[in-house]
Scaffold this motif. Structure first.
Motif, PDB file in Angstrom:
ATOM      1  N   PRO A 177       1.017   1.879  11.343  1.00 45.74           N
ATOM      2  CA  PRO A 177      -0.317   1.291  11.153  1.00 45.74           C
ATOM      3  C   PRO A 177      -0.333  -0.176  11.559  1.00 45.74           C
ATOM      4  O   PRO A 177       0.704  -0.820  11.670  1.00 45.74           O
ATOM      5  CB  PRO A 177      -0.559   1.442   9.645  1.00 45.74           C
ATOM      6  CG  PRO A 177       0.805   1.503   9.043  1.00 45.74           C
ATOM      7  CD  PRO A 177       1.697   2.153  10.075  1.00 45.74           C
ATOM      8  N   ALA A 178      -1.535  -0.692  11.757  1.00 46.17           N
ATOM      9  CA  ALA A 178      -1.700  -2.104  12.105  1.00 46.17           C
ATOM     10  C   ALA A 178      -1.118  -2.971  10.993  1.00 46.17           C
ATOM     11  O   ALA A 178      -1.197  -2.636   9.806  1.00 46.17           O
ATOM     12  CB  ALA A 178      -3.173  -2.437  12.309  1.00 46.17           C
ATOM     13  N   TYR A 179      -0.559  -4.109  11.394  1.00 46.53           N
ATOM     14  CA  TYR A 179       0.092  -5.006  10.447  1.00 46.53           C
ATOM     15  C   TYR A 179      -0.930  -5.680   9.537  1.00 46.53           C
ATOM     16  O   TYR A 179      -1.969  -6.158   9.996  1.00 46.53           O
ATOM     17  CB  TYR A 179       0.887  -6.077  11.201  1.00 46.53           C
ATOM     18  CG  TYR A 179       1.446  -7.134  10.293  1.00 46.53           C
ATOM     19  CD1 TYR A 179       2.544  -6.870   9.477  1.00 46.53           C
ATOM     20  CD2 TYR A 179       0.853  -8.382  10.209  1.00 46.53           C
ATOM     21  CE1 TYR A 179       3.035  -7.837   8.614  1.00 46.53           C
ATOM     22  CE2 TYR A 179       1.348  -9.352   9.349  1.00 46.53           C
ATOM     23  CZ  TYR A 179       2.444  -9.060   8.548  1.00 46.53           C
ATOM     24  OH  TYR A 179       2.925 -10.009   7.701  1.00 46.53           O
ATOM     25  N   ARG A 180      -0.610  -5.725   8.252  1.00 47.14           N
ATOM     26  CA  ARG A 180      -1.441  -6.428   7.283  1.00 47.14           C
ATOM     27  C   ARG A 180      -0.544  -6.966   6.175  1.00 47.14           C
ATOM     28  O   ARG A 180       0.066  -6.201   5.432  1.00 47.14           O
ATOM     29  CB  ARG A 180      -2.478  -5.480   6.692  1.00 47.14           C
ATOM     30  CG  ARG A 180      -3.395  -6.145   5.723  1.00 47.14           C
ATOM     31  CD  ARG A 180      -4.441  -5.169   5.243  1.00 47.14           C
ATOM     32  NE  ARG A 180      -5.253  -5.775   4.213  1.00 47.14           N
ATOM     33  CZ  ARG A 180      -6.172  -5.147   3.537  1.00 47.14           C
ATOM     34  NH1 ARG A 180      -6.407  -3.879   3.793  1.00 47.14           N
ATOM     35  NH2 ARG A 180      -6.862  -5.756   2.622  1.00 47.14           N
ATOM     36  N   SER A 181      -0.473  -8.279   6.070  1.00 48.00           N
ATOM     37  CA  SER A 181       0.345  -8.908   5.040  1.00 48.00           C
ATOM     38  C   SER A 181      -0.196  -8.571   3.656  1.00 48.00           C
ATOM     39  O   SER A 181      -1.406  -8.574   3.439  1.00 48.00           O
ATOM     40  CB  SER A 181       0.358 -10.423   5.225  1.00 48.00           C
ATOM     41  OG  SER A 181       0.981 -11.053   4.126  1.00 48.00           O
ATOM     42  N   LYS A 182       0.710  -8.320   2.735  1.00 44.56           N
ATOM     43  CA  LYS A 182       0.308  -8.039   1.360  1.00 44.56           C
ATOM     44  C   LYS A 182       0.103  -9.315   0.558  1.00 44.56           C
ATOM     45  O   LYS A 182      -0.476  -9.293  -0.519  1.00 44.56           O
ATOM     46  CB  LYS A 182       1.364  -7.156   0.694  1.00 44.56           C
ATOM     47  CG  LYS A 182       1.435  -5.790   1.318  1.00 44.56           C
ATOM     48  CD  LYS A 182       2.493  -4.927   0.646  1.00 44.56           C
ATOM     49  CE  LYS A 182       2.689  -3.719   1.389  1.00 44.56           C
ATOM     50  NZ  LYS A 182       2.673  -2.582   1.522  1.00 44.56           N
ATOM     51  N   THR A 183       0.586 -10.445   1.087  1.00 40.12           N
ATOM     52  CA  THR A 183       0.506 -11.705   0.340  1.00 40.12           C
ATOM     53  C   THR A 183      -0.406 -12.749   0.979  1.00 40.12           C
ATOM     54  O   THR A 183      -0.895 -13.631   0.297  1.00 40.12           O
ATOM     55  CB  THR A 183       1.910 -12.323   0.169  1.00 40.12           C
ATOM     56  OG1 THR A 183       2.476 -12.533   1.463  1.00 40.12           O
ATOM     57  CG2 THR A 183       2.808 -11.409  -0.657  1.00 40.12           C
ATOM     58  N   ASP A 184      -0.623 -12.683   2.276  1.00 34.75           N
ATOM     59  CA  ASP A 184      -1.414 -13.695   2.980  1.00 34.75           C
ATOM     60  C   ASP A 184      -2.662 -13.043   3.576  1.00 34.75           C
ATOM     61  O   ASP A 184      -2.572 -12.272   4.525  1.00 34.75           O
ATOM     62  CB  ASP A 184      -0.577 -14.335   4.084  1.00 34.75           C
ATOM     63  CG  ASP A 184      -1.296 -15.462   4.805  1.00 34.75           C
ATOM     64  OD1 ASP A 184      -2.519 -15.630   4.629  1.00 34.75           O
ATOM     65  OD2 ASP A 184      -0.632 -16.179   5.571  1.00 34.75           O
ATOM     66  N   PRO A 185      -3.855 -13.340   3.031  1.00 35.90           N
ATOM     67  CA  PRO A 185      -5.077 -12.685   3.520  1.00 35.90           C
ATOM     68  C   PRO A 185      -5.431 -13.030   4.971  1.00 35.90           C
ATOM     69  O   PRO A 185      -6.211 -12.330   5.597  1.00 35.90           O
ATOM     70  CB  PRO A 185      -6.155 -13.179   2.554  1.00 35.90           C
ATOM     71  CG  PRO A 185      -5.614 -14.436   1.980  1.00 35.90           C
ATOM     72  CD  PRO A 185      -4.126 -14.304   1.969  1.00 35.90           C
ATOM     73  N   TRP A 186      -4.851 -14.107   5.527  1.00 33.79           N
ATOM     74  CA  TRP A 186      -5.135 -14.468   6.914  1.00 33.79           C
ATOM     75  C   TRP A 186      -4.161 -13.813   7.888  1.00 33.79           C
ATOM     76  O   TRP A 186      -4.413 -13.765   9.085  1.00 33.79           O
ATOM     77  CB  TRP A 186      -5.087 -15.984   7.089  1.00 33.79           C
ATOM     78  CG  TRP A 186      -6.179 -16.665   6.334  1.00 33.79           C
ATOM     79  CD1 TRP A 186      -6.074 -17.308   5.143  1.00 33.79           C
ATOM     80  CD2 TRP A 186      -7.560 -16.727   6.693  1.00 33.79           C
ATOM     81  NE1 TRP A 186      -7.298 -17.780   4.734  1.00 33.79           N
ATOM     82  CE2 TRP A 186      -8.228 -17.434   5.680  1.00 33.79           C
ATOM     83  CE3 TRP A 186      -8.293 -16.254   7.776  1.00 33.79           C
ATOM     84  CZ2 TRP A 186      -9.595 -17.680   5.718  1.00 33.79           C
ATOM     85  CZ3 TRP A 186      -9.657 -16.510   7.810  1.00 33.79           C
ATOM     86  CH2 TRP A 186     -10.281 -17.205   6.793  1.00 33.79           C
ATOM     87  N   ASP A 187      -3.033 -13.335   7.387  1.00 32.83           N
ATOM     88  CA  ASP A 187      -1.993 -12.778   8.248  1.00 32.83           C
ATOM     89  C   ASP A 187      -2.173 -11.269   8.374  1.00 32.83           C
ATOM     90  O   ASP A 187      -1.530 -10.478   7.686  1.00 32.83           O
ATOM     91  CB  ASP A 187      -0.604 -13.108   7.679  1.00 32.83           C
ATOM     92  CG  ASP A 187       0.501 -12.746   8.654  1.00 32.83           C
ATOM     93  OD1 ASP A 187       0.213 -12.528   9.840  1.00 32.83           O
ATOM     94  OD2 ASP A 187       1.663 -12.675   8.213  1.00 32.83           O
TER      95      ASP A 187
END
Length: 175
Positions: A107-117
């Motif tokens: 799946p597409a990358y989505r940081s669990k801690t940084d809402p902008w990353d």
């Protein structure tokens, strides 16, 4: 020159690509805040300025500056909602950009801690090519490479053979 000193395979690939298609010296605007790769570019003879963290979806002022020979964007466009706007507004005549490719097994990358990353886009190569063309660029060179990870499993095995990164050198189309 830097053999064995790169912290990431993509640093080595990126510097080789720059050497082959846009050798130094060159006055470069690198999209994104200053990062460790900028030091490699400067050692190579490029003069590099970075954007300051502004939201490039809303503010393209930095790329409208005509004082740069080239713009670089290494893993930036996938973070933008509307990368077309930035690509269209760039005043430099040369662009070197890399993106992570969309992987069918991840799946597409989505940081669990940084809402902008997070990645709003993970392109297939043809999609990125089309975006560049539509924004007024002609691709002069392209390269893909894999990004193996040192893990065991089906997805790590696929990463040995499936290209993860895509880099292009493009020039502004002039009428």
């Amino acid at each position: 020159m830097y053999e064995g000193t790169f912290p990431h395979k993509r640093y080595q690939k990126t510097l080789e690509f720059l050497r082959n298609h846009t050798p130094a010296p060159s006055n470069v605007l690198d999209l994104g805040v200053r990062n460790p790769f900028v030091e490699f570019m400067e050692k190579e003879g490029y003069t590099v300025a970075n954007t300051t963290g502004e939201d490039l979806d809303l503010d393209t002022t930095a790329v409208i500056n005509e004082g740069f020979d080239m713009v670089t964007a290494f893993e930036i466009f996938e973070h933008l909602i509307a990368p077309f706007n930035v690509l269209r507004d760039i005043k430099a005549n040369k662009l070197v950009a890399s993106i992570p490719l969309k992987l069918w097994f991840s799946p597409a990358y989505r940081s669990k801690t940084d809402p902008w990353d997070r990645h709003y886009h993970e392109f297939e190569d043809w999609q990125f090519d089309w975006l560049l063309e539509k924004a007024g660029w002609k691709i002069m060179a392209r390269e893909k490479w894999t990004h193996p990870v040192k893990k065991i499993g089906f997805r790590p095995l696929l990463r040995l053979f499936t290209p993860r990164y895509y880099m292009v050198y493009a020039e502004r189309i002039t009428d």
